[in-house]
Design an enzyme around this catalytic site. Structure first.
Site, PDB file in Angstrom:
ATOM      1  N   GLY A   1       0.651  -1.234  -0.085  1.00  0.00           N
ATOM      2  CA  GLY A   1      -0.057  -0.044   0.098  1.00  0.00           C
ATOM      3  C   GLY A   1       0.867   1.229  -0.015  1.00  0.00           C
TER       4      GLY A   1
ATOM      5  N   ARG B   1       1.283  -5.084  -5.439  1.00  0.00           N
ATOM      6  CA  ARG B   1       1.464  -6.315  -4.605  1.00  0.00           C
ATOM      7  C   ARG B   1       1.914  -7.440  -5.455  1.00  0.00           C
ATOM      8  NH1 ARG B   1      -0.536  -4.285   0.421  1.00  0.00           N
ATOM      9  NH2 ARG B   1      -2.318  -2.871   0.471  1.00  0.00           N
TER      10      ARG B   1
ATOM     11  N   GLY C   1       5.873  -2.509   3.890  1.00  0.00           N
ATOM     12  CA  GLY C   1       5.162  -2.976   5.024  1.00  0.00           C
ATOM     13  C   GLY C   1       5.977  -4.387   5.503  1.00  0.00           C
ATOM     14  N   ASP C   2       5.096  -5.198   6.043  1.00  0.00           N
ATOM     15  CA  ASP C   2       5.534  -6.474   6.401  1.00  0.00           C
ATOM     16  C   ASP C   2       6.091  -7.311   5.340  1.00  0.00           C
ATOM     17  OD1 ASP C   2       6.080  -7.912   8.930  1.00  0.00           O
ATOM     18  OD2 ASP C   2       4.268  -9.347   8.365  1.00  0.00           O
TER      19      ASP C   2
ATOM     20  N   THR D   1       3.797   1.990   5.886  1.00  0.00           N
ATOM     21  CA  THR D   1       2.737   1.496   5.968  1.00  0.00           C
ATOM     22  C   THR D   1       2.093   2.409   6.857  1.00  0.00           C
ATOM     23  OG1 THR D   1       1.070  -0.289   6.601  1.00  0.00           O
ATOM     24  CG2 THR D   1       3.270  -0.262   7.455  1.00  0.00           C
ATOM     25  N   ILE D   2       0.807   2.611   6.500  1.00  0.00           N
ATOM     26  CA  ILE D   2      -0.181   3.704   7.223  1.00  0.00           C
ATOM     27  C   ILE D   2      -0.631   2.740   8.536  1.00  0.00           C
ATOM     28  CG2 ILE D   2      -1.126   5.040   5.521  1.00  0.00           C
ATOM     29  CD1 ILE D   2      -3.652   3.671   5.705  1.00  0.00           C
TER      30      ILE D   2
ATOM     31  N   ASP E   1       2.202  -1.222  12.058  1.00  0.00           N
ATOM     32  CA  ASP E   1       1.968  -2.600  12.291  1.00  0.00           C
ATOM     33  C   ASP E   1       3.287  -3.300  12.548  1.00  0.00           C
ATOM     34  OD1 ASP E   1       2.048  -2.833   9.662  1.00  0.00           O
ATOM     35  OD2 ASP E   1       0.664  -4.390   9.405  1.00  0.00           O
TER      36      ASP E   1
ATOM     37  N   ARG F   1     -18.654  14.285  13.269  1.00  0.00           N
ATOM     38  CA  ARG F   1     -19.130  14.760  14.851  1.00  0.00           C
ATOM     39  C   ARG F   1     -20.117  15.946  14.604  1.00  0.00           C
ATOM     40  NH1 ARG F   1     -17.277  13.901  19.949  1.00  0.00           N
ATOM     41  NH2 ARG F   1     -15.215  13.100  19.838  1.00  0.00           N
TER      42      ARG F   1
ATOM     43  N   MET G   1      -8.952   1.881   8.446  1.00  0.00           N
ATOM     44  CA  MET G   1      -7.925   0.896   8.273  1.00  0.00           C
ATOM     45  C   MET G   1      -7.026   0.424   9.103  1.00  0.00           C
ATOM     46  SD  MET G   1      -7.017   2.124   4.370  1.00  0.00           S
ATOM     47  CE  MET G   1      -7.760   1.356   2.950  1.00  0.00           C
TER      48      MET G   1
ATOM     49  N   ARG H   1      -5.744  -3.143   8.791  1.00  0.00           N
ATOM     50  CA  ARG H   1      -5.645  -4.789   8.896  1.00  0.00           C
ATOM     51  C   ARG H   1      -5.849  -5.279  10.106  1.00  0.00           C
ATOM     52  NH1 ARG H   1      -3.446  -6.543   3.736  1.00  0.00           N
ATOM     53  NH2 ARG H   1      -2.130  -5.001   2.947  1.00  0.00           N
TER      54      ARG H   1
ATOM     55  N   LYS I   1     -25.503  12.433  27.185  1.00  0.00           N
ATOM     56  CA  LYS I   1     -24.487  12.683  26.393  1.00  0.00           C
ATOM     57  C   LYS I   1     -25.326  12.017  25.089  1.00  0.00           C
ATOM     58  CE  LYS I   1     -19.614  12.210  25.693  1.00  0.00           C
ATOM     59  NZ  LYS I   1     -19.401  11.779  24.231  1.00  0.00           N
TER      60      LYS I   1
ATOM     61  N   GLU J   1     -10.913  -2.134  11.063  1.00  0.00           N
ATOM     62  CA  GLU J   1     -11.224  -3.025  10.287  1.00  0.00           C
ATOM     63  C   GLU J   1     -11.109  -4.390  10.563  1.00  0.00           C
ATOM     64  OE1 GLU J   1      -9.614  -2.937   6.324  1.00  0.00           O
ATOM     65  OE2 GLU J   1      -7.495  -2.532   7.178  1.00  0.00           O
TER      66      GLU J   1
ATOM     67  N   ILE K   1      -9.204   7.574   1.836  1.00  0.00           N
ATOM     68  CA  ILE K   1      -8.863   8.912   1.934  1.00  0.00           C
ATOM     69  C   ILE K   1      -7.712   9.121   3.167  1.00  0.00           C
ATOM     70  CG2 ILE K   1     -10.801  10.260   1.284  1.00  0.00           C
ATOM     71  CD1 ILE K   1     -11.685  10.403   4.129  1.00  0.00           C
ATOM     72  N   GLN K   2      -7.848   7.756   3.997  1.00  0.00           N
ATOM     73  CA  GLN K   2      -6.760   7.980   5.129  1.00  0.00           C
ATOM     74  C   GLN K   2      -5.503   7.813   4.744  1.00  0.00           C
ATOM     75  OE1 GLN K   2      -8.068   4.609   7.995  1.00  0.00           O
ATOM     76  NE2 GLN K   2      -9.658   4.276   6.474  1.00  0.00           N
TER      77      GLN K   2
HETATM   78  O1  F6P Z   1      -1.472  -2.142   4.552  1.00  0.00           O
HETATM   79  C1  F6P Z   1      -2.129  -0.952   4.285  1.00  0.00           C
HETATM   80  C2  F6P Z   1      -3.588  -0.995   4.033  1.00  0.00           C
HETATM   81  O2  F6P Z   1      -4.106   0.356   3.644  1.00  0.00           O
HETATM   82  C3  F6P Z   1      -4.523  -1.629   5.158  1.00  0.00           C
HETATM   83  O3  F6P Z   1      -4.750  -0.784   6.069  1.00  0.00           O
HETATM   84  C4  F6P Z   1      -5.683  -2.009   4.355  1.00  0.00           C
HETATM   85  O4  F6P Z   1      -6.102  -3.025   4.943  1.00  0.00           O
HETATM   86  C5  F6P Z   1      -4.919  -2.451   2.924  1.00  0.00           C
HETATM   87  O5  F6P Z   1      -3.670  -1.669   2.995  1.00  0.00           O
HETATM   88  C6  F6P Z   1      -5.759  -2.154   1.815  1.00  0.00           C
HETATM   89  O6  F6P Z   1      -5.010  -2.650   0.714  1.00  0.00           O
HETATM   90  P1  F6P Z   1      -5.591  -2.383  -0.814  1.00  0.00           P
HETATM   91  O7  F6P Z   1      -4.728  -1.160  -1.149  1.00  0.00           O
HETATM   92  O8  F6P Z   1      -4.862  -3.581  -1.752  1.00  0.00           O
HETATM   93  O9  F6P Z   1      -6.997  -2.376  -1.019  1.00  0.00           O
END
Ligand code: F6P
Length: 320
Positions: A11, A72, A102-103, A125-126, A129, A154, A169, A171, A213, A222, A250-251
């Site tokens: 990602g 990937r 990432g990993d 990686t966002i 992890d 909000r 997100m 994972r 409240k 997720e 958007i994240q």
């Molecule tokens: O590993 C980064 C990530 O954004 C995860 O947070 C998310 O589960 C996954 O990649 C989404 O992957 P893709 O870009 O293949 O939809």
């Protein structure tokens, strides 16, 4: 001239471009030409390689995504794929390879270094992890993105006395939900690492409502379930009206924060330094604000842990 290759994999994350620029410039400073490998390991197998020049890295520091593109690649980890990658690295006379990812991408770094390539990983990686490093590139931008969206949600939840259930997100890692949730005063944070039965969520929201409240924000990672399922559960079991929002991609976009740019610059330079020192199979990271490097095998096997004390502080504050 000596040569270093660089690719981004998995990602994309805001800050990858800052890392590419840093590798390019540190490489030049140490007498290397820097070869850009496009579309991650997939591009490496396909020989999608081009020498980078100043124009490629000019004005990219602030841009999200990755100028090298990403992918990937399942083929890379198979025997035939690995051989193709080795052939390309040798054909281009690369003395070393830097991988930002990432990993899964780090498993590729390990496989390449086991095959004799001077490969170094930079964590991008966002999800945040990766247990061996305090921060991965992109995480800080992602939580700032999420925090900004929570405040918009909000506003409308408050106007309607509704509960907002926000799915983010990560994972199998709850860091985005936790850190963004704390920064945006979320009432309940649901992460995969700390099970929280939905009856308990319903109970706390009901108590919140009785105490006056009328609106609450619930963060759900997720890996811990779907926001839409929780909305249905609350609808079936309580008198709370809730709405789900899945923040999605958007994240992962937008301009990187200063923190992400700075760690990317520092780790990019260190990665080149390691290759120049003849090191192989290393992962660069950040620990207590210092740049570290560890064996890649350690990097992929160190378990990732959620910050339980941060979770506990928020859980306490949210009750009052
Ligand atoms: O590993 C980064 C990530 O954004 C995860 O947070 C998310 O589960 C996954 O990649 C989404 O992957 P893709 O870009 O293949 O939809």
């Amino acid at each position: 001239m000596k040569r270093i290759g660089i690719l981004t994999s998995g990602g994309d994350t805001p800050g990858m471009n800052a890392a590419i620029r840093s590798v390019f410039k540190e490489g030049l400073a140490r007498g290397y030409a820097v070869m850009g490998i496009y579309h991650g390991y997939k591009g490496l197998i396909e020989g999608s390689v081009r020498q980078l020049d100043h124009g490629d890295v000019e004005n990219i520091m602030h841009k999200g995504g990755t100028i090298l593109r990403t992918a990937r690649s399942a083929e890379f980890m198979q025997a035939g794929g690995m051989q193709k990658a080795l052939d390309v690295i040798r054909a281009y006379n690369m003395d070393g390879l830097v991988v930002v990812g990432g990993d899964g991408s780090f498993r590729g770094v390990k496989a390449l270094s086991d095959a004799g390539i001077r490969a170094v990983g930079i964590p991008g990686t966002i999800d945040n992890d990766m247990g061996y490093t305090d921060f991965t590139i992109g995480f800080d931008t992602a939580i700032n993105n999420v925090m900004a969206e929570i405040y918009k949600i909000r506003d409308t939840m408050l106007s309607h006395d509704r509960v907002g259930i926000i799915e983010v997100m990560g994972r199998a890692c709850g860091d985005i939900a936790l850190w963004a949730g704390v920064a945006a005063a979320a009432d309940i944070i649901i992460v995969p690492e700390i099970p929280l039965p939905w009856e308990k969520v319903a109970e706390q929201l009901t108590v919140n409502k009785i105490k006056g409240k009328k609106t609450s924000i619930v963060m759900i990672s997720e890996g811990a379930g779907k926001a839409s399922d929780l909305v249905k559960y609350l609808c079936d079991n309580t008198d709370i009206e809730s709405k789900s929002v899945v923040l999605g991609y958007i994240q992962r976009g937008g301009n990187p924060t200063a923190h992400d740019r700075i760690i990317a610059v520092r780790m990019g330079a260190r990665a080149v330094e390691l290759i120049d020192e003849g090191k192989t199979g290393r992962a660069v990271g950040i620990k207590e604000n210092r740049v570290i490097d560890v064996d890649i095998a350690e990097a992929v096997s160190t378990p990732d842990r959620i910050d339980a004390s941060l979770y506990a502080v928020n859980a306490t504050l949210a009750k009052f």
